[in-house]
Every structure is written in C-alpha cells, then in structure tokens.
Design a protein around this motif. Structure first.
Motif, PDB file in Angstrom:
ATOM      1  N   ASP A 176      -7.724 -22.849  50.928  1.00  0.00           N
ATOM      2  CA  ASP A 176      -7.936 -21.347  51.323  1.00  0.00           C
ATOM      3  C   ASP A 176      -7.847 -20.739  50.268  1.00  0.00           C
ATOM      4  O   ASP A 176      -6.811 -20.134  49.762  1.00  0.00           O
ATOM      5  CB  ASP A 176      -6.811 -21.239  52.289  1.00  0.00           C
ATOM      6  N   PHE A 177      -9.021 -20.404  49.459  1.00  0.00           N
ATOM      7  CA  PHE A 177      -9.133 -19.633  48.254  1.00  0.00           C
ATOM      8  C   PHE A 177      -9.802 -18.385  48.724  1.00  0.00           C
ATOM      9  O   PHE A 177     -10.438 -17.656  47.816  1.00  0.00           O
ATOM     10  CB  PHE A 177     -10.243 -20.312  47.206  1.00  0.00           C
ATOM     11  N   GLY A 178      -9.688 -17.652  50.067  1.00  0.00           N
ATOM     12  CA  GLY A 178     -10.349 -16.565  50.247  1.00  0.00           C
ATOM     13  C   GLY A 178      -9.701 -15.104  49.985  1.00  0.00           C
ATOM     14  O   GLY A 178     -10.332 -14.294  50.222  1.00  0.00           O
ATOM     15  N   ASP A 179      -8.275 -15.539  49.419  1.00  0.00           N
ATOM     16  CA  ASP A 179      -7.771 -14.365  48.939  1.00  0.00           C
ATOM     17  C   ASP A 179      -7.748 -14.052  47.652  1.00  0.00           C
ATOM     18  O   ASP A 179      -6.823 -13.391  46.990  1.00  0.00           O
ATOM     19  CB  ASP A 179      -6.191 -14.453  49.638  1.00  0.00           C
ATOM     20  N   MET A 180      -8.436 -14.748  46.933  1.00  0.00           N
ATOM     21  CA  MET A 180      -8.759 -14.860  45.550  1.00  0.00           C
ATOM     22  C   MET A 180      -9.037 -13.473  45.005  1.00  0.00           C
ATOM     23  O   MET A 180      -9.881 -12.628  45.561  1.00  0.00           O
ATOM     24  CB  MET A 180      -9.504 -15.592  44.777  1.00  0.00           C
ATOM     25  N   SER A 181      -8.337 -12.923  43.983  1.00  0.00           N
ATOM     26  CA  SER A 181      -8.425 -11.645  43.453  1.00  0.00           C
ATOM     27  C   SER A 181      -8.079 -11.368  42.046  1.00  0.00           C
ATOM     28  O   SER A 181      -7.112 -12.179  41.428  1.00  0.00           O
ATOM     29  CB  SER A 181      -7.992 -10.607  44.546  1.00  0.00           C
ATOM     30  N   TYR A 182      -8.029 -10.301  41.343  1.00  0.00           N
ATOM     31  CA  TYR A 182      -7.408  -9.906  40.122  1.00  0.00           C
ATOM     32  C   TYR A 182      -6.023  -9.457  40.573  1.00  0.00           C
ATOM     33  O   TYR A 182      -6.161  -8.521  41.362  1.00  0.00           O
ATOM     34  CB  TYR A 182      -8.201  -9.065  39.362  1.00  0.00           C
ATOM     35  N   TYR A 183      -5.200 -10.006  40.172  1.00  0.00           N
ATOM     36  CA  TYR A 183      -3.674  -9.474  40.291  1.00  0.00           C
ATOM     37  C   TYR A 183      -3.111  -8.845  39.057  1.00  0.00           C
ATOM     38  O   TYR A 183      -3.469  -9.492  37.902  1.00  0.00           O
ATOM     39  CB  TYR A 183      -2.876 -10.635  40.919  1.00  0.00           C
ATOM     40  N   ASP A 184      -1.987  -8.124  39.327  1.00  0.00           N
ATOM     41  CA  ASP A 184      -1.327  -7.463  38.041  1.00  0.00           C
ATOM     42  C   ASP A 184      -0.300  -8.411  37.489  1.00  0.00           C
ATOM     43  O   ASP A 184       0.258  -7.807  36.631  1.00  0.00           O
ATOM     44  CB  ASP A 184      -1.088  -6.070  38.375  1.00  0.00           C
ATOM     45  N   MET A 185       0.173  -9.414  37.943  1.00  0.00           N
ATOM     46  CA  MET A 185       1.123 -10.073  37.218  1.00  0.00           C
ATOM     47  C   MET A 185       0.729 -11.565  37.501  1.00  0.00           C
ATOM     48  O   MET A 185       0.530 -12.142  38.625  1.00  0.00           O
ATOM     49  CB  MET A 185       2.497  -9.882  37.836  1.00  0.00           C
ATOM     50  N   PRO A 186       0.932 -12.486  36.601  1.00  0.00           N
ATOM     51  CA  PRO A 186       0.533 -14.140  36.655  1.00  0.00           C
ATOM     52  C   PRO A 186       1.771 -14.851  37.282  1.00  0.00           C
ATOM     53  O   PRO A 186       2.240 -15.671  36.571  1.00  0.00           O
ATOM     54  CB  PRO A 186       0.267 -14.299  35.132  1.00  0.00           C
ATOM     55  N   ILE A 187       2.057 -14.251  38.538  1.00  0.00           N
ATOM     56  CA  ILE A 187       3.012 -14.867  39.469  1.00  0.00           C
ATOM     57  C   ILE A 187       2.518 -16.002  40.362  1.00  0.00           C
ATOM     58  O   ILE A 187       1.562 -15.298  41.015  1.00  0.00           O
ATOM     59  CB  ILE A 187       4.283 -14.221  39.541  1.00  0.00           C
ATOM     60  N   PRO A 188       2.919 -16.785  40.757  1.00  0.00           N
ATOM     61  CA  PRO A 188       2.379 -17.305  41.989  1.00  0.00           C
ATOM     62  C   PRO A 188       2.572 -16.491  43.389  1.00  0.00           C
ATOM     63  O   PRO A 188       3.925 -16.090  43.467  1.00  0.00           O
ATOM     64  CB  PRO A 188       3.252 -18.956  42.332  1.00  0.00           C
ATOM     65  N   ARG A 189       1.663 -16.419  44.138  1.00  0.00           N
ATOM     66  CA  ARG A 189       1.847 -15.453  45.235  1.00  0.00           C
ATOM     67  C   ARG A 189       2.323 -16.776  46.457  1.00  0.00           C
ATOM     68  O   ARG A 189       1.510 -16.724  47.334  1.00  0.00           O
ATOM     69  CB  ARG A 189       0.573 -14.838  45.464  1.00  0.00           C
ATOM     70  N   TYR A 190       3.645 -17.120  46.391  1.00  0.00           N
ATOM     71  CA  TYR A 190       3.981 -17.680  47.354  1.00  0.00           C
ATOM     72  C   TYR A 190       4.417 -16.981  48.472  1.00  0.00           C
ATOM     73  O   TYR A 190       5.722 -16.385  48.361  1.00  0.00           O
ATOM     74  CB  TYR A 190       5.128 -18.659  46.763  1.00  0.00           C
ATOM     75  N   SER A 191       3.957 -16.958  49.652  1.00  0.00           N
ATOM     76  CA  SER A 191       4.454 -16.104  50.677  1.00  0.00           C
ATOM     77  C   SER A 191       4.979 -16.725  51.901  1.00  0.00           C
ATOM     78  O   SER A 191       5.324 -16.345  52.983  1.00  0.00           O
ATOM     79  CB  SER A 191       2.999 -15.398  51.235  1.00  0.00           C
TER      80      SER A 191
END
Length: 316
Positions: free
Chosen positions: A238-253
């Motif tokens: 599921d790569f559907g939420d790929m985007s430019y983010y403002d911090m290089p941390i894992p978005r583990y939800s």
C-alpha cells in the motif's frame, strides 16, 4: 460522488475478463483481498504464477500522474532489494490501464494494475518479538534512505496539498472533531492538535523534506516464518499515501513500536526534528482515531440507521 460509490465492486467474472483481455491470463483462482478504498484480488492463472489485480477507486483513478509515480516508486524499491510489489505490463506494454466499468453505480473509470503477489502474514496477526520490532525499525530507516535517491520527472506529484494523511495537514482535523462530541477523549485530541499548532507548525520551514511511504503500519507489512519461532519481513504493501513529508521518520500508525527508534536513529536528523518526534507521533495517532470515527459515522449515515454514540473506544 460518495466514497461508497467511488470504491469499485467488481465481480469475479469481471476480474476474469480483465485478466484475460489486458494480461492474457486465464484466471483459475480468484479471491478477494483486503483494501480500504480500492479493490484487490488474488489471481492464480492456469498459465502459472500468483498476482494481485488492483482496481483503484474512481476518485483516485483520475490522478494518473500520482498513481504512475507510486508504481515507479514500488519498482524502484524492488530493484534495490526491498520487498515491495512490482507492476506487470499489459499486453500493450502499459503498467496500468484506465478501464470503464459498471460496478452497480453506472459506468465509471477505474485504474487497473497487475501486481506481484507477496506471500506472508500481516504483522497485525502475529505476536511481535523484540527482534521483529527491531527489523521493522531497520526497514523503515532503509526505506527512507533509499527513497532519498528516487528520481522521476513528475516527483512534484507527491506535493499533495491538503492531503489529510500528511502531518502538515493536522489542523484539518478540527473539522472532524464534532464526531467526538460527548467523548471525554475529545479534549485530549483538541490538546494534541493545539500542541502541534504551537510547537510544530512554526518550525516546519526548518525541517528537511523527504518522500515517505506514509502508511507504514502493521496491516501493510508482511512477514513469513524464519525458523521455528521467528519471522522476517517479506513484503511492504500500500503505497497510496506516499507524499512529501516534513520529517524523515517512519509513519507507523498501528501498534506502538517504540523499540524501533534505535534502529531508525541514524536517519532522524537534526535535534530540531527529533525534539518534536513525540508531538508528531501523537498527532499521527489522533489523526488515525478521528478518521476512523468519521468512517464509522459516514457508514452509519449511509445505512440509514440511528447513530450510536461514538467514542474513541470504537477505534482503540
């Protein structure tokens, strides 16, 4: 168009026809696979092999440039040794096809892709050991690092303005707070949003930006046995939420994976970013809670039922 009408609802016969016409495959086994907004099918053709036929929802199918970039990213990661799915071309050499299909809501256009099937079990279904938690953190760090090398003429498609899953969009959650009316946890959610606006937003221009998976959670990570009582990561989905983010941390939800932080430390960057990691993580969790409650709220309204009192207990 409602979210319900946007999500495809193909029958097995439609899947069989598309598999044959687009890919020359005679499907002998078809079974549904989980999906949030789209429709996924496991397809085992008589010609051999195992595949996933992914049918995008009609709303996202209009953003062809973004889906093409996501597909490119998956192939890019796979070529560099990460367990990401790859896309197979159609008989005419295209990695995706925009199909006009009637799923019960009239003729609509859906993007169709044929992806590699990755065997395994989602991490959400296993008891996680410290070893697998460490491996998750290491995989998140590797994913971020490799994506820094990603090149494509349309990378700007990842600049998704007002994209609800991007942490820069946390203030957008205010419009959904009403679904928590009467829930004591609403005060906590409000406080987290306010904390983000006060502590994080003024510093966002100082942060480095990076392309991130965006939904690196326990339902999008596959593992397979690696010995009698061990597992190893076998797939990233599921790569559907790929985007430019403002911090290089894992978005583990999903679950709490605090153990992975040491493995990811090398890629977390300057102190100004790591100091705000807690506020960012809390904002991400509140985003998950609120959006899930909104989903429940909308589904109840769609079914025409009297709405039960919603609370964070429906989610966590």
């Amino acid at each position: 168009m409602s979210a319900k009408e946007s999500k495809p609802n193909l029958s097995d016969s439609q899947v069989s026809e598309i598999s044959k016409r687009l890919y020359g495959l005679t499907a002998s086994i078809i079974r549904p696979l989980p999906s949030y907004d789209d429709q996924n099918f496991y397809v085992a053709p008589s010609e051999g092999g195992e595949y996933v036929l992914k049918v995008m929802n009609s709303a996202d199918s209009h953003n062809i440039a973004l889906i093409e970039l996501q597909t490119h990213s998956m192939n890019f990661l796979h070529q560099r040794g990460l367990p990401a799915q790859t896309a197979f071309p159609t008989l005419t050499g295209q990695l995706m096809s925009l199909e006009e299909i009637d799923c019960g809501f009239g003729m609509q256009k859906y993007l169709v892709r044929l992806l590699a099937y990755l065997p395994g079990t989602t991490i959400s279904k296993i008891t996680c050991s410290p070893r697998i938690l460490y491996d998750v953190g290491k995989m998140a760090a590797t994913l971020d690092t490799v994506l820094l090398q990603l090149e494509h003429p349309n990378l700007s498609a990842f600049q998704r303005e007002n994209f609800i899953w991007n942490l820069t969009s946390v203030p957008l959650l205010n419009q959904y707070l009403h679904v928590m009316d009467g829930d004591p946890a609403q005060k906590v959610v409000k406080a987290v949003i306010e904390q983000y606006q006060i502590q994080v937003m003024p510093k966002l221009p100082l942060f480095r930006k990076c392309i991130n998976h965006g939904d690196f959670n326990d339902h999008n990570l596959l593992v397979k046995p690696d010995g009698p009582s061990k597992y190893k990561i076998s797939g990233i989905l599921d790569f559907g939420d790929m985007s430019y983010y403002d911090m290089p941390i894992p978005r583990y939800s999903g679950r709490s994976f605090s153990e992975q932080s040491s493995a990811h430390e090398a890629s977390t960057g300057p102190r100004r970013e790591t100091d705000l990691r807690f506020s960012m993580a809390m904002a991400k969790f509140q985003k998950k809670v609120l959006t899930k409650l909104v989903d429940i709220h909308m589904e109840v309204r769609r079914l025409g039922r009297s709405e039960p009192p919603l609370s964070s207990a429906h989610v966590v």
